[in-house]
Write a protein that holds these residues in place. Sequence first.
Motif, PDB file in Angstrom:
ATOM      1  N   ALA A 185       0.818  -1.216   0.000  1.00 26.65           N
ATOM      2  CA  ALA A 185       0.000   0.000   0.000  1.00 26.65           C
ATOM      3  C   ALA A 185       0.854   1.269   0.000  1.00 26.65           C
ATOM      4  O   ALA A 185       0.428   2.304  -0.493  1.00 26.65           O
ATOM      5  CB  ALA A 185      -0.917  -0.007   1.224  1.00 26.65           C
ATOM      6  N   GLU A 249       4.353  -4.186   2.795  1.00 28.43           N
ATOM      7  CA  GLU A 249       3.174  -4.830   3.348  1.00 28.43           C
ATOM      8  C   GLU A 249       3.168  -6.355   3.144  1.00 28.43           C
ATOM      9  O   GLU A 249       3.809  -6.870   2.244  1.00 28.43           O
ATOM     10  CB  GLU A 249       1.992  -4.217   2.595  1.00 28.43           C
ATOM     11  N   TRP A 617      -9.315  -5.849  -6.798  1.00 27.20           N
ATOM     12  CA  TRP A 617      -8.622  -4.929  -5.919  1.00 27.20           C
ATOM     13  C   TRP A 617      -7.231  -4.576  -6.428  1.00 27.20           C
ATOM     14  O   TRP A 617      -6.267  -5.290  -6.227  1.00 27.20           O
ATOM     15  CB  TRP A 617      -8.599  -5.576  -4.537  1.00 27.20           C
ATOM     16  N   ALA A 625      -8.399   1.348  -4.805  1.00 28.06           N
ATOM     17  CA  ALA A 625      -8.578   0.249  -3.857  1.00 28.06           C
ATOM     18  C   ALA A 625     -10.052  -0.050  -3.587  1.00 28.06           C
ATOM     19  O   ALA A 625     -10.404  -1.180  -3.256  1.00 28.06           O
ATOM     20  CB  ALA A 625      -7.868   0.563  -2.551  1.00 28.06           C
ATOM     21  N   ASP A 643      -4.949   3.932  -2.051  1.00 29.96           N
ATOM     22  CA  ASP A 643      -3.832   3.977  -1.115  1.00 29.96           C
ATOM     23  C   ASP A 643      -2.952   5.170  -1.442  1.00 29.96           C
ATOM     24  O   ASP A 643      -3.045   5.745  -2.528  1.00 29.96           O
ATOM     25  CB  ASP A 643      -3.009   2.693  -1.227  1.00 29.96           C
ATOM     26  N   LEU A 692      -6.057   6.599   1.538  1.00 29.92           N
ATOM     27  CA  LEU A 692      -6.054   5.692   2.692  1.00 29.92           C
ATOM     28  C   LEU A 692      -4.748   5.855   3.480  1.00 29.92           C
ATOM     29  O   LEU A 692      -3.924   4.954   3.576  1.00 29.92           O
ATOM     30  CB  LEU A 692      -6.240   4.258   2.208  1.00 29.92           C
ATOM     31  N   ARG A 706       5.917  -3.207   7.568  1.00 24.09           N
ATOM     32  CA  ARG A 706       5.375  -1.888   7.231  1.00 24.09           C
ATOM     33  C   ARG A 706       6.036  -0.768   8.019  1.00 24.09           C
ATOM     34  O   ARG A 706       5.524   0.347   8.065  1.00 24.09           O
ATOM     35  CB  ARG A 706       3.854  -1.879   7.437  1.00 24.09           C
ATOM     36  N   LYS A 739      -5.144   4.879   9.888  1.00 21.51           N
ATOM     37  CA  LYS A 739      -5.203   3.415   9.850  1.00 21.51           C
ATOM     38  C   LYS A 739      -3.962   2.862  10.531  1.00 21.51           C
ATOM     39  O   LYS A 739      -2.983   3.608  10.685  1.00 21.51           O
ATOM     40  CB  LYS A 739      -5.317   2.902   8.408  1.00 21.51           C
ATOM     41  N   HIS A 740      -3.882   1.695  10.934  1.00 20.54           N
ATOM     42  CA  HIS A 740      -4.885   0.648  11.006  1.00 20.54           C
ATOM     43  C   HIS A 740      -5.217   0.566  12.482  1.00 20.54           C
ATOM     44  O   HIS A 740      -4.337   0.238  13.289  1.00 20.54           O
ATOM     45  CB  HIS A 740      -4.336  -0.677  10.502  1.00 20.54           C
ATOM     46  N   ARG A 750      -1.186 -11.677   9.181  1.00 22.89           N
ATOM     47  CA  ARG A 750      -1.804 -10.458   9.749  1.00 22.89           C
ATOM     48  C   ARG A 750      -3.312 -10.532   9.926  1.00 22.89           C
ATOM     49  O   ARG A 750      -3.875  -9.804  10.721  1.00 22.89           O
ATOM     50  CB  ARG A 750      -1.442  -9.246   8.893  1.00 22.89           C
ATOM     51  N   MET A 783      -9.623   3.556   9.377  1.00 24.40           N
ATOM     52  CA  MET A 783      -9.679   2.149   8.943  1.00 24.40           C
ATOM     53  C   MET A 783      -9.317   1.253  10.124  1.00 24.40           C
ATOM     54  O   MET A 783      -8.348   1.527  10.833  1.00 24.40           O
ATOM     55  CB  MET A 783      -8.673   1.917   7.809  1.00 24.40           C
ATOM     56  N   TYR A 786      -6.432  -5.626  10.648  1.00 23.57           N
ATOM     57  CA  TYR A 786      -6.706  -7.051  10.431  1.00 23.57           C
ATOM     58  C   TYR A 786      -6.663  -7.837  11.741  1.00 23.57           C
ATOM     59  O   TYR A 786      -7.316  -8.855  11.887  1.00 23.57           O
ATOM     60  CB  TYR A 786      -5.644  -7.653   9.520  1.00 23.57           C
ATOM     61  N   ASP A 818     -10.200  -2.918   7.065  1.00 16.16           N
ATOM     62  CA  ASP A 818      -9.070  -3.125   6.170  1.00 16.16           C
ATOM     63  C   ASP A 818      -9.498  -4.172   5.133  1.00 16.16           C
ATOM     64  O   ASP A 818     -10.449  -4.937   5.347  1.00 16.16           O
ATOM     65  CB  ASP A 818      -7.808  -3.553   6.925  1.00 16.16           C
ATOM     66  N   TRP A 819      -8.791  -4.185   4.030  1.00 12.87           N
ATOM     67  CA  TRP A 819      -9.228  -4.919   2.838  1.00 12.87           C
ATOM     68  C   TRP A 819      -9.236  -6.441   3.051  1.00 12.87           C
ATOM     69  O   TRP A 819      -8.202  -7.052   3.306  1.00 12.87           O
ATOM     70  CB  TRP A 819      -8.341  -4.524   1.667  1.00 12.87           C
TER      71      TRP A 819
HETATM   72  C1  BGC Z   1      -3.673  -2.677   3.613  1.00 17.48           C
HETATM   73  C2  BGC Z   1      -4.205  -1.284   3.779  1.00 17.48           C
HETATM   74  C3  BGC Z   1      -4.615  -0.730   2.442  1.00 17.48           C
HETATM   75  C4  BGC Z   1      -5.620  -1.648   1.801  1.00 17.48           C
HETATM   76  C5  BGC Z   1      -6.121  -1.159   0.446  1.00 17.48           C
HETATM   77  C6  BGC Z   1      -4.604  -3.555   2.815  1.00 17.48           C
HETATM   78  O1  BGC Z   1      -3.999  -4.746   2.493  1.00 17.48           O
HETATM   79  O2  BGC Z   1      -3.422  -3.247   4.863  1.00 17.48           O
HETATM   80  O3  BGC Z   1      -3.257  -0.464   4.376  1.00 17.48           O
HETATM   81  O4  BGC Z   1      -5.103   0.567   2.586  1.00 17.48           O
HETATM   82  O5  BGC Z   1      -5.032  -2.913   1.640  1.00 17.48           O
HETATM   83  O6  BGC Z   1      -5.206  -1.360  -0.537  1.00 17.48           O
END
Ligand code: BGC
Length: 896
Positions: A185, A249, A617, A625, A643, A692, A706, A739-740, A750, A783, A786, A818-819
């Motif tokens: 991200a 990430e 995505w 996103a 992002d 984000l 991260r 976030k997060h 995670r 946001m 996880y 979160d996604w």
């Molecule tokens: C990440 C977030 C990100 C989201 C959207 C997730 O995997 O943890 O930080 O904003 O994806 O891409």
Amino acid sequence: MNTTTRNTQAPGAQPLFLLQDGTTVNFDTDEVDGQMAMIDRKLAGAVVTIFSGPINPSAPGLVTVEGNSTSYRLTPYPVNGRDVWILGIKVSGSLLDRGRSYGVRVEGFTAPDGTLMRPANFTVATKPRTSASIDSETNDYLAQRIAEEGIVLLKNRGNVLPVRHQQLNILGSGLAKFRVTVVGAGKTNARHTVRLREAIEEHGRFSLNTELADFHREHGDSIPPDDMLARAKSSGDLGIVVLSRLSGENMDNSSDPGAYNLSDGEKRLLSIASETFSRTIVILNTPYPIDVRFVDELGIDAVILTGIGGMLAGPAVVNVLDGTVNPSGRLTDTWPKKLSDIPASQNFYDAVGGGTPYTGDSDVWIDTVYEEGIYVGYRYFSTFGTEVVYPFGYGLSYTTFRTRAVAVGTDDDIAVQCEVSNTGDCAGREVVQLYVTKPDGIIEQPALELLDFAKTPLLSPGSTVTMELVVPRRQLFTYDEAVGRYVLVPGEYVLRLGGSVEEAIEIGRFAVEYSIASDVVSHRLLPQQAIATLSRRDPRGTWPPGADSGVKTEKNAFLPARTTWHVTQPQKACLDGGNENLSFADVQECPELVAAYVESLSIDQLARLTVCAQPAWGMEGTGVAGVLARPEGLDLPTFQVADGNSGVNVKTPNIGFPTTVVLASTFDKDLAYDMGRVLGEEARKLDIDVILAPALNLHRHPLNGRHPEYFSEDPYLSGVLAGHYARGLESTGVGACYKHFAANNTETARKRNQSVVPERALRDLYLKAFEVALSVHQPKTVMTAYNAINGCATSTDAELLEGVLRRDFQFEGMLMTDWGSYASADVVDMVAGGNNWITPGSADDEFTAPIVAAVQEGRLSERRLRQSVSYLLRVIAELTAGSSSTTPDVSPAGRH
Ligand code: BGC
């Protein structure tokens, strides 16, 4: 190897082919690692293509680039319940020319049934070099400025730096790999990039030893031949070693050689460099702290930490090397002597020595117990007297400063007036840091805590500036687990001022009486088990054993959502029964009408709006996103989020700022605001409604993948800078997203990682960063994370979302997951728990159907769902009203 086309396909079998056959794939040579490294670090620097079906991994194929055989990685990756076979063709470092097309041929792979693939030819087109005029008025210039201001000078023996008119002999693969962005991200897609080699070559004030640079580009960290080294020494007795690291990430880093620890090749090169040249400089192009004991062991003369500096990192480094810019960055983290000195180490999963690096898709369940309690970063090292290599807040300059407190007021708020003078002979900026030592009584306290900081303007030699640091008394409060409130511990408080946590000297002390903060808070998110935490009263006896952390064999889910919190929040202003004649345009004009508008929506519509409708995505399309679902018949606007901690992370090239930790190293609130503002401007041009970011989890441990996306180990520094960044971003009318939320301090497994955190550490560290940020600026969105905290997934936890965030911290915006959090948490629980947008969702009814059913079955109250959609639509109305106009900065006057 069979390279001819023979159809050995078994009757009835599907033909095996490569999805990219005949097409052109783009590759940005400046990216070094590429986005797929997020999924598997071994795909770093590879062009990735996919087979149409399963492959037999033991029957190798042949991959050539321009006719030359090249290495590849073949790996299955689970997508929607089945394995997709990915072929990663190593190209980084071999496709050298920009703006060129390279022919790639793939052949000879076979399916498990013996079917031989059809040979495939495709083209890899490298991104052309684009140039831009970068003057002080442009957005790009700000990217360079932040990269410069974020560079930290860690050592400068005998004033080796700056260097001028010099041949630069650069050893190691780090120059070729010099990284300007991370993966995941936090990645940027910069419109143009100048990395270190180009910057040196174009700069003109240095010459580059290209013989050496080319040698390492081809041979990595091998030792150059003696005659090459002799030639290098004779034409400029200065050796530079660049150490570069990948991070991002979905996966944590490890303490393996080449990650936290140096590889053998790097060690050898550092020794050779220090033996060969009379002056040696090391450039740390590292996104996270690494083992730097070699600096003293080998007598390295100078060290600069560039971090991951964005699109103009190259010129920024060159400007610091030659003294055009005087470095003024400071460390946002402690650099320990050993990883094992960090009290969180025993409770941080480290896939060292061949351990499995569990990614977000791993289905193992992990506990991470925060046995170090409040002792994170310098809070530990300053209290327990453990020596470090470089302390928090540390950084040198080419000049010297004298800082003097001239007035210290402690009656109500703390007000410190100080004078900073430049006592050296070149212009520079100093960072003033104010720390407090609280009375260590019934409630145990760390030796030091950062209260505030300020950065001087550029001071010319001999000049002095007066600065004032004002700290609200509220910041002296401590969370008292015994009463579940913030209290002012009675006793004597000592204020210290200085250039780093180790240099800070006493400037005053004052006594306070016991008091309880006026804001009523209560116990929330209590651990399910007793957590024995590290204590300064018994350092040995309480040193974290880490026995309860790690992969759980018996566990296969987070606990059900907490039931102890009852939603008692009053509904926002709502017209009884709603009004069927309202349109969303009315809500855009008057957001107060949102509740009435929502009353007129059906349950199906509410569920549809609750679930984001992102079909693929980020992997396809524009790279956004998430997008708002727009049920037919409603006049809803388009609404998309992307992002972008450091740039708008979409496929259209745009700004490429340094990573967050570099921004934080500037210790400059105005730069944080400006970075947010420019990001917002760029996002608006790309039709993005919410960025984000900022991400403000703490640097609990340096191996967090991260790490570069987050600010610091200190919650105050993190929160203040995040708040200013978000305020800048939202001044453009684009929404920000903290976030997060919360305690998301590891990437390992995670989605199934439970943070087991003592209540005090949660309040005084992990939630504190968000609390401080919210006190600077209330963003439009937050946001969730996880992970779970103390049993319950953060995405479903009403205690966390309604209790802490909405009630204690007064957040009024919209909450999103979160996604893909639904991989380990229940969608209905998320809405019941307080989340307003389930992401990335899908365009079909996979996630909406359970919500509708839950309302029909009484598991989710209709009122709750309407309230939730009100939060969502209110923010959307505010952000999309008169889409070309900007939203004024309406944040309440910040506390910081
Ligand atoms: C990440 C977030 C990100 C989201 C959207 C997730 O995997 O943890 O930080 O904003 O994806 O891409």
